[in-house]
Design a protein around this motif. Structure first.
Motif, PDB file in Angstrom:
ATOM      1  N   ARG A   1       0.830  -1.208   0.000  1.00 25.28           N
ATOM      2  CA  ARG A   1       0.000   0.000   0.000  1.00 25.28           C
ATOM      3  C   ARG A   1       0.863   1.256   0.000  1.00 25.28           C
ATOM      4  O   ARG A   1       0.500   2.259  -0.628  1.00 25.28           O
ATOM      5  CB  ARG A   1      -0.953  -0.035   1.203  1.00 25.28           C
ATOM      6  N   LEU A   2       1.996   1.223   0.693  1.00 23.33           N
ATOM      7  CA  LEU A   2       2.905   2.373   0.646  1.00 23.33           C
ATOM      8  C   LEU A   2       3.521   2.531  -0.737  1.00 23.33           C
ATOM      9  O   LEU A   2       3.846   3.642  -1.166  1.00 23.33           O
ATOM     10  CB  LEU A   2       4.007   2.205   1.692  1.00 23.33           C
ATOM     11  N   ASN A   3       3.683   1.427  -1.437  1.00 24.13           N
ATOM     12  CA  ASN A   3       4.232   1.480  -2.800  1.00 24.13           C
ATOM     13  C   ASN A   3       3.201   1.897  -3.835  1.00 24.13           C
ATOM     14  O   ASN A   3       3.552   2.418  -4.896  1.00 24.13           O
ATOM     15  CB  ASN A   3       4.782   0.103  -3.196  1.00 24.13           C
ATOM     16  N   ALA A   4       1.920   1.634  -3.551  1.00 29.05           N
ATOM     17  CA  ALA A   4       0.871   1.806  -4.561  1.00 29.05           C
ATOM     18  C   ALA A   4       0.776   3.220  -5.141  1.00 29.05           C
ATOM     19  O   ALA A   4       0.685   3.373  -6.365  1.00 29.05           O
ATOM     20  CB  ALA A   4      -0.480   1.379  -3.978  1.00 29.05           C
ATOM     21  N   PRO A   5       0.800   4.301  -4.321  1.00 27.67           N
ATOM     22  CA  PRO A   5       0.702   5.632  -4.933  1.00 27.67           C
ATOM     23  C   PRO A   5       1.834   5.906  -5.928  1.00 27.67           C
ATOM     24  O   PRO A   5       1.601   6.488  -6.995  1.00 27.67           O
ATOM     25  CB  PRO A   5       0.777   6.575  -3.722  1.00 27.67           C
ATOM     26  N   GLY A   6       3.052   5.499  -5.585  1.00 29.73           N
ATOM     27  CA  GLY A   6       4.176   5.713  -6.496  1.00 29.73           C
ATOM     28  C   GLY A   6       4.091   4.873  -7.748  1.00 29.73           C
ATOM     29  O   GLY A   6       4.584   5.266  -8.806  1.00 29.73           O
ATOM     30  N   ARG A   7       3.467   3.697  -7.645  1.00 29.47           N
ATOM     31  CA  ARG A   7       3.318   2.840  -8.823  1.00 29.47           C
ATOM     32  C   ARG A   7       2.234   3.356  -9.765  1.00 29.47           C
ATOM     33  O   ARG A   7       2.337   3.205 -10.983  1.00 29.47           O
ATOM     34  CB  ARG A   7       2.968   1.410  -8.394  1.00 29.47           C
ATOM     35  N   MET A   8       1.178   3.947  -9.185  1.00 32.45           N
ATOM     36  CA  MET A   8       0.025   4.318  -9.992  1.00 32.45           C
ATOM     37  C   MET A   8      -0.064   5.807 -10.285  1.00 32.45           C
ATOM     38  O   MET A   8      -0.687   6.212 -11.264  1.00 32.45           O
ATOM     39  CB  MET A   8      -1.266   3.868  -9.296  1.00 32.45           C
ATOM     40  N   ASP A   9       0.555   6.657  -9.431  1.00 33.38           N
ATOM     41  CA  ASP A   9       0.401   8.101  -9.625  1.00 33.38           C
ATOM     42  C   ASP A   9       1.532   8.845  -8.923  1.00 33.38           C
ATOM     43  O   ASP A   9       2.656   8.828  -9.393  1.00 33.38           O
ATOM     44  CB  ASP A   9      -0.967   8.549  -9.089  1.00 33.38           C
ATOM     45  N   GLU A  10       1.262   9.474  -7.768  1.00 37.06           N
ATOM     46  CA  GLU A  10       2.250  10.276  -7.057  1.00 37.06           C
ATOM     47  C   GLU A  10       2.549   9.670  -5.687  1.00 37.06           C
ATOM     48  O   GLU A  10       1.657   9.498  -4.854  1.00 37.06           O
ATOM     49  CB  GLU A  10       1.739  11.714  -6.867  1.00 37.06           C
ATOM     50  N   ALA A  11       3.816   9.360  -5.442  1.00 31.81           N
ATOM     51  CA  ALA A  11       4.225   8.716  -4.190  1.00 31.81           C
ATOM     52  C   ALA A  11       4.086   9.636  -2.988  1.00 31.81           C
ATOM     53  O   ALA A  11       4.038   9.156  -1.841  1.00 31.81           O
ATOM     54  CB  ALA A  11       5.669   8.232  -4.298  1.00 31.81           C
ATOM     55  N   ALA A  12       4.016  10.950  -3.210  1.00 29.37           N
ATOM     56  CA  ALA A  12       3.919  11.895  -2.091  1.00 29.37           C
ATOM     57  C   ALA A  12       2.711  11.604  -1.209  1.00 29.37           C
ATOM     58  O   ALA A  12       2.700  11.919  -0.012  1.00 29.37           O
ATOM     59  CB  ALA A  12       3.841  13.328  -2.617  1.00 29.37           C
ATOM     60  N   LEU A  13       1.685  10.961  -1.775  1.00 33.87           N
ATOM     61  CA  LEU A  13       0.494  10.636  -1.005  1.00 33.87           C
ATOM     62  C   LEU A  13       0.840   9.728   0.183  1.00 33.87           C
ATOM     63  O   LEU A  13       0.263   9.859   1.264  1.00 33.87           O
ATOM     64  CB  LEU A  13      -0.532   9.947  -1.910  1.00 33.87           C
ATOM     65  N   ALA A  14       1.785   8.819  -0.005  1.00 34.71           N
ATOM     66  CA  ALA A  14       2.183   7.921   1.082  1.00 34.71           C
ATOM     67  C   ALA A  14       2.860   8.702   2.207  1.00 34.71           C
ATOM     68  O   ALA A  14       2.626   8.433   3.396  1.00 34.71           O
ATOM     69  CB  ALA A  14       3.114   6.835   0.553  1.00 34.71           C
ATOM     70  N   VAL A  15       3.708   9.662   1.846  1.00 33.19           N
ATOM     71  CA  VAL A  15       4.351  10.494   2.862  1.00 33.19           C
ATOM     72  C   VAL A  15       3.303  11.315   3.600  1.00 33.19           C
ATOM     73  O   VAL A  15       3.326  11.412   4.839  1.00 33.19           O
ATOM     74  CB  VAL A  15       5.416  11.422   2.231  1.00 33.19           C
ATOM     75  N   GLU A  16       2.375  11.901   2.861  1.00 27.69           N
ATOM     76  CA  GLU A  16       1.329  12.716   3.489  1.00 27.69           C
ATOM     77  C   GLU A  16       0.545  11.905   4.510  1.00 27.69           C
ATOM     78  O   GLU A  16       0.167  12.407   5.571  1.00 27.69           O
ATOM     79  CB  GLU A  16       0.376  13.263   2.422  1.00 27.69           C
ATOM     80  N   CYS A  17       0.297  10.634   4.189  1.00 22.13           N
ATOM     81  CA  CYS A  17      -0.439   9.779   5.119  1.00 22.13           C
ATOM     82  C   CYS A  17       0.363   9.554   6.399  1.00 22.13           C
ATOM     83  O   CYS A  17      -0.188   9.604   7.496  1.00 22.13           O
ATOM     84  CB  CYS A  17      -0.761   8.445   4.448  1.00 22.13           C
ATOM     85  N   LEU A  18       1.662   9.327   6.262  1.00 20.43           N
ATOM     86  CA  LEU A  18       2.504   9.009   7.413  1.00 20.43           C
ATOM     87  C   LEU A  18       2.848  10.229   8.269  1.00 20.43           C
ATOM     88  O   LEU A  18       3.296  10.075   9.404  1.00 20.43           O
ATOM     89  CB  LEU A  18       3.789   8.316   6.947  1.00 20.43           C
ATOM     90  N   ILE A  19       2.647  11.420   7.726  1.00 21.58           N
ATOM     91  CA  ILE A  19       2.927  12.614   8.530  1.00 21.58           C
ATOM     92  C   ILE A  19       1.646  13.353   8.917  1.00 21.58           C
ATOM     93  O   ILE A  19       1.694  14.411   9.547  1.00 21.58           O
ATOM     94  CB  ILE A  19       3.882  13.595   7.802  1.00 21.58           C
ATOM     95  N   ALA A  20       0.482  12.765   8.536  1.00 23.67           N
ATOM     96  CA  ALA A  20      -0.802  13.415   8.863  1.00 23.67           C
ATOM     97  C   ALA A  20      -0.931  13.586  10.373  1.00 23.67           C
ATOM     98  O   ALA A  20      -0.612  12.681  11.149  1.00 23.67           O
ATOM     99  CB  ALA A  20      -1.960  12.587   8.313  1.00 23.67           C
ATOM    100  N   GLU A  21      -1.432  14.732  10.789  1.00 24.53           N
ATOM    101  CA  GLU A  21      -1.487  15.049  12.217  1.00 24.53           C
ATOM    102  C   GLU A  21      -2.828  14.719  12.857  1.00 24.53           C
ATOM    103  O   GLU A  21      -2.927  14.627  14.077  1.00 24.53           O
ATOM    104  CB  GLU A  21      -1.155  16.534  12.424  1.00 24.53           C
ATOM    105  N   THR A  22      -3.875  14.541  12.042  1.00 24.64           N
ATOM    106  CA  THR A  22      -5.181  14.229  12.618  1.00 24.64           C
ATOM    107  C   THR A  22      -5.689  12.901  12.068  1.00 24.64           C
ATOM    108  O   THR A  22      -5.326  12.470  10.971  1.00 24.64           O
ATOM    109  CB  THR A  22      -6.221  15.317  12.286  1.00 24.64           C
ATOM    110  N   LYS A  23      -6.547  12.282  12.846  1.00 27.37           N
ATOM    111  CA  LYS A  23      -7.120  10.997  12.452  1.00 27.37           C
ATOM    112  C   LYS A  23      -7.956  11.147  11.182  1.00 27.37           C
ATOM    113  O   LYS A  23      -7.904  10.294  10.286  1.00 27.37           O
ATOM    114  CB  LYS A  23      -7.980  10.450  13.592  1.00 27.37           C
ATOM    115  N   GLU A  24      -8.698  12.246  11.103  1.00 31.09           N
ATOM    116  CA  GLU A  24      -9.575  12.464   9.952  1.00 31.09           C
ATOM    117  C   GLU A  24      -8.764  12.598   8.665  1.00 31.09           C
ATOM    118  O   GLU A  24      -9.101  11.998   7.634  1.00 31.09           O
ATOM    119  CB  GLU A  24     -10.440  13.716  10.160  1.00 31.09           C
ATOM    120  N   ALA A  25      -7.696  13.410   8.734  1.00 31.40           N
ATOM    121  CA  ALA A  25      -6.862  13.605   7.549  1.00 31.40           C
ATOM    122  C   ALA A  25      -6.198  12.293   7.141  1.00 31.40           C
ATOM    123  O   ALA A  25      -6.134  11.949   5.940  1.00 31.40           O
ATOM    124  CB  ALA A  25      -5.801  14.674   7.828  1.00 31.40           C
ATOM    125  N   ALA A  26      -5.712  11.539   8.128  1.00 33.87           N
ATOM    126  CA  ALA A  26      -5.039  10.268   7.837  1.00 33.87           C
ATOM    127  C   ALA A  26      -5.993   9.277   7.186  1.00 33.87           C
ATOM    128  O   ALA A  26      -5.643   8.587   6.219  1.00 33.87           O
ATOM    129  CB  ALA A  26      -4.460   9.685   9.118  1.00 33.87           C
TER     130      ALA A  26
END
Length: 741
Positions: free
Chosen positions: A279-304
């Motif tokens: 799942r961490l690899n999927a954004p980079g394989r299909m589109d933009e990998a930055a989405l995985a970083v955004e998920c791991l640094i999200a500060e709120t439960k809702e955003a994550a």
């Protein structure tokens, strides 16, 4: 007989004269731990008590310089750019540094290049944009060691570059402010850290005693995702990281695990490798990998949770696309061609570039070959990924074909490649030509040869102490020799798996064989087999027992295989290995497996065939059971009718007449044909005449009578002979010496 699919290489690490170190470990487990470098004789006690391996980050010769520069940037408010990579290792390493620097109050942002338009590593446009945006310090993660030209750009514009990487070092190093690379630094005792592992060492140096345990959970993801050897410090990062994962407060990780249905409290390296990392690899394989970083640094439960749902969507798309390309690629080469080749290049212009490596890996494993899966790039060239199995060395192979390739990189079992479309066939031909005289034999490294009695819960529990398993520390492979099989059955929603029991004397162990249903027909009773697999603990309703996970098998005995059930035969006939139908076997020079799919002309013919061709296996297929024959009384009845009322015409009225006499149409035709062959009747224009001067002859002289009688005898032989007697008869015939020998 059943040949193993792979060559079993036996370990030579075990010695009969080994003196136990008197630890809590079984002597066999002690030797495994020592041979894999998981511990030394001096510290093996700490291994059994779960003590961690940790190396001081300041053992890196340039760590002081790096930490000083980062602290300077933080103190002076200089913007810092973390330049990562689009795979799981890259995004987790990026996450560690971004989270760490933000905790320290740094002005930090990150950048992940696009897999499709920018490719791996530093690129000039991205660095020029970083300069324009005012960044004064750039830190690469999981890349940069090959970026010589890009490093020069930053230096010319007064921007400091810290490279953190673990990839292959080239002849020329970038002119950077500092380089943190395990293989470049003799002072650091371990050289196999992942990109995330290297980033973790910077975080340790910056935060020291106050480093959050969650950082180890993130580094663990990158370590497993990048398939680096799980030994020494990597093993400890994974063990510590798994413990942290089970209690993590990172909202993004919790959201991903929830959607992946990962049991957080019981998560293992297997869950990470098959559920989280894809799942961490999927954004980079299909589109933009930055989405995985955004998920791991999200500060709120809702955003994550919102980002995790997007990642889950990309992963579902990745799975569907992978299956589509896998299905299409599998159809591009026929079985006969595939058998002849050691290297296969599969091409389609519209395949998704992000999943080519996955498809190549699956086909390489399935076909036990080197497989290239390629598609069009955006510049008029062909680009893709290659995967191979043990026995190949892709990098060396491609090096010998460099004149046909634009660029390539990789190692023994994985590579990336770009070449011109007109070179596709020439490249495949040359690689196969280079390997034509090379024996490529996929192998299994067998660690232990054990008896069924050795596989008890206590011993398998000790084997599990070697976990976490991965590259460089795989689960121990166990060989079990000369055992019998019983209770064979197919299981699973598509009946694709096998479950059976190994037994010998009073000992037994249950076996699970995933996706091996086609092997059921080869698991014949009263036959000795050898197996290779992994021993695991199966827990069910509070009971713990040993379960053997199948990987390969062999049988060195003659086998009689039962496929007489028509439904089973239709399902499995195409999966028979090197089977020769009976009629073809009569003319063949060699027969590996004899398929008895028709009644032999006689028992003598069958046994002579077995004696001369000596097949390793014989398969009993469904046989013709309606053999037309007739009792002597019926012959007499027909002859009387012909003699008294002949000529008779074979019309429906006459056939019905005989039917009323208890003689079927097939029996009537058989009897008349026999009479014709022994000259008791004359058949002309559909009418049957009694012969004028019939000479008394025995009915058994007729060829048709002999053929049908032989078929009837063969049918009785197969129906009345027990399976054990049948096997003994065939085995005896097989072992007889031929006249030629």
């Amino acid at each position: 007989m059943f040949k193993s699919t792979m060559n079993w290489k036996k370990s030579d690490i075990f010695r009969d004269d080994y003196e136990s170190l008197n630890t809590l470990l079984h002597p066999v487990v002690e030797q495994l731990v020592l041979s894999r470098g998981l511990a030394t004789k001096e510290n093996i006690e700490t291994f059994s008590t779960e003590e961690m391996v940790h190396h001081d980050p300041f053992l890196f010769s340039q760590m002081d310089k790096i930490i000083t520069r980062i602290n300077e940037a933080i103190d002076e408010g200089q913007p810092i750019l973390v330049y990562g990579d689009y795979d799981a290792d890259g995004v987790t390493g990026t996450t560690i540094l971004v989270r760490c620097l933000r905790e320290l109050g740094a002005l930090v942002n990150y950048y992940i290049p696009n897999r499709f338009y920018e490719g791996y590593g530093p690129n000039e446009d991205a660095f020029m944009q970083a300069i324009a945006d005012g960044y004064q310090l750039v830190i690469t993660v999981d890349n940069g060691i090959a970026g010589v030209d890009e490093a020069k750009i930053l230096r010319e514009h007064g921007v400091d570059l810290i490279i953190t990487d673990h990839h292959q070092i080239k002849e020329t190093l970038p002119n950077a402010f500092a380089i943190l690379h395990p293989e470049l630094d003799d002072q650091y005792p371990f050289h196999k850290l992942s990109g995330a592992g290297v980033a973790l060492k910077i975080a340790e140096a910056l935060l020291q005693e106050v480093i959050p345990e969650d950082f180890y959970a993130i580094a663990m993801l990158g370590t497993i995702g990048d398939v680096v050897p799980l030994i020494d410090e990597n093993r400890s990062i994974v063990k510590r990281g798994l413990a942290a994962l089970r209690e993590t407060e990172i909202e993004g990780l919790n959201a991903i695990m929830e959607l992946a249905k990962t049991d957080k409290e019981e998560a293992t390296e297997v869950n990470v490798g098959f559920e989280i990392c894809p799942r961490l690899n999927a954004p980079g394989r299909m589109d933009e990998a930055a989405l995985a970083v955004e998920c791991l640094i999200a500060e709120t439960k809702e955003a994550a949770q919102l980002i995790a749902k997007q990642i889950e969507s990309f992963n579902s798309e990745r799975q569907k696309t992978t299956q589509k390309v896998l299905d299409e690629a599998s159809q591009l080469v026929d079985p006969i061609t595939l058998k002849k080749k050691k290297v296969v290049i599969l091409y389609s212009s519209n395949w998704h570039e992000g999943i080519l490596g996955i498809v190549a890996g699956r086909l390489a494993k399935q076909w036990q070959k080197a497989v290239f899966v390629v598609t069009d790039d955006h510049e008029g060239l062909i680009k893709g990924s290659a995967r191979a199995v043990e026995g190949y060395h892709l990098f060396e192979l491609l090096s010998e074909c460099h004149e046909l390739i634009e660029r390539f990189g990789g190692h023994a079992l994985a590579a990336g490649i770009t070449f011109a479309p007109e070179n596709l066939q020439a490249l495949e031909d040359k690689m196969n030509d280079l390997l034509k005289d090379v024996e490529v034999s996929p192998s299994l490294q067998v660690d232990l040869t054990l008896s069924l009695g050795d596989l008890n819960v206590t011993f398998v529990d000790q084997l599990s102490m070697l976990a976490p398993f991965g590259e460089g520390n795989r689960p121990p492979l166990i060989e079990i020799r000369d055992v019998y099989v019983k209770n064979v059955k197919t299981i699973g929603n598509k009946l694709q798996h096998l479950k059976f029991t190994l037994y010998k004397d009073q000992e037994s162990v249950d076996v699970i064989a995933f996706n091996q249903a086609s092997l059921a027909m080869y698991l014949t009773p009263d036959t000795l087999f050898s197996f290779v697999g992994e021993a695991k603990i199966n827990e069910w309703n509070g009971n713990r027992s040993v379960q053997f996970h199948f990987l390969d098998m062999m049988c060195e005995e003659f086998q009689l295989i039962d496929l007489r059930n028509k439904q089973v035969y239709e399902q499995r006939k195409n999966e028979l290995q090197l089977a020769t139908p009976y009629k073809a076997a009569l003319e063949a020079s060699e027969v590996d497996t004899l398929l008895i799919d028709q009644l032999p002309a006689s028992k003598e013919e069958l046994l002579e065939l077995i004696t001369s061709k000596k097949p390793g296996n014989i398969v009993m297929a469904p046989l013709e059971t309606n053999v037309t024959f007739a009792a002597r009384e019926k012959f007499i009845t027909v002859y009387k009718v012909v003699k008294q009322h002949g000529p008779i015409t074979l019309n429906n009225q006459m056939i019905n007449y005989f039917t009323r006499l208890g003689i079927s149409k097939n029996e009537l035709l058989f009897i008349l044909q026999v009479f014709f062959e022994v000259e008791l009747v004359i058949i002309r224009n559909g009418s049957v005449f009694p012969a004028d001067s019939a000479t008394k002859r025995d009915l058994s002289e007729a060829q048709t009578y002999q053929q049908q009688k032989s078929k009837l005898d063969m049918l009785e032989f197969f129906e009345l002979t027990t399976w054990s007697e049948l096997k003994t008869t065939f085995k005896t015939a097989r072992e007889e010496m031929t006249h030629e020998s």
